[in-house]
Design an enzyme around this catalytic site. Sequence first.
Site, short mmCIF file in Angstrom:
data_model
loop_
_atom_site.label_atom_id
_atom_site.label_comp_id
_atom_site.label_asym_id
_atom_site.label_seq_id
_atom_site.Cartn_x
_atom_site.Cartn_y
_atom_site.Cartn_z
CG ASP A 118 40.99 60.34 34.45
OD1 ASP A 118 39.82 60.22 34.85
OD2 ASP A 118 41.33 61.17 33.59
CB CYS A 122 45.81 40.87 40.84
SG CYS A 122 44.29 39.91 40.65
CB CYS A 158 44.50 36.26 39.61
SG CYS A 158 43.34 37.01 38.44
#
Length: 373
Positions: free
Chosen positions: A270, A310, A313
Amino acid sequence: MQFQIDKTDGRARACTIKTTHSTIQTPIFMPVGTVGSVKSLDAKDMCDELGAKIILGNTYHLYLRPGDEKIKQLGGLHGFTQFPNSFLTDSGGFQAFSLSDISKADANGITFKSHIDGSTHYFTPEKVLDIQYNLNSDIMMILDDLVALPATQERIALSIKRTTDWAQRAITYHKAQQAKGIGLHQNIFAIIQGGTDKVFRQISANELCALDFDGFAIGGLSVGEVNSEMYDTVEYTTPLMPEHKPRYLMGVGTPEDLVENVERGVDMFDCVMPTSNARNGTLFTSFGKMNIKSSKFSLDVGPIDPECDCYTCKRYSRAYLHHLFRAKELTYFRLASLHNLHYYLTLMKHMREAILVGKFREFKQSFYAKRAQ
């Protein structure tokens, strides 16, 4: 929790973790939702656009606001946030470190003042678990004593003693609570400390891994040491951890850090980096970092990353993102965060795919070659 190793390639591992709320394929990056929200994104973004199977919430922050009792009344983190997949909640040990000017540890726990209103609170290993039972997170981190690096030998020795003592109290308390029907579907991870000292790391790992935790984390890194020391410490520590349980490296880091530490046997990560960098104008791509603030992008009609599929994009140009950032438009935060998190999650997916076919070395070479172009 169910855990299985699907494939190994050297030390790199592709594993599957099953919790009550989701199936998680590793290596995995967990987006950080400190107060129950990944900044600028909602549960629909996390599920539909990013396919996130697990996110991280913070016990300290959620305890202070809105309060763990309220969250319990509102259906736990899953009901409250409407994120249906898994939550991992940090214990508050990192906040004691990062807010050291308003916190103080002793043998029994950590006293701190709220950064919101200055009120005084006391976290013990048992209290931290009680909060997380109310949050109903799938993976609960226990209270640990984290120190900044460099640190004296005496301070590191004290850190691992406290961490072990608190771990023994936490596992005893957790088993007792489960016997009462509390936390039956929640899992508990211990946190190995020891700075960059191999002797201390071995002591901490041996003491904690002898206890019946569901998984183990490597803590106390990326807190001031140089990267090579972090990599060496992880490389030394992972073989000391149980092979048949998840391995989590806390608070790390850059794309390069993820690749290097997957190679060293870490399963879970993380870091706030993808979202915090997005908000500051730094975007991660297959060829390295991009500063969208630069005027050279003002007429650039290309996507952030030609290799990225994504939401951002596929729809918007570098010029548009550049304009949104310069105009301080709130939409920028969502679009940039979606891209950066998609990049991180896709990077983990590609590493998993490479491990499954025994080609992690080739993947790593390609990863760095693109950055050198």
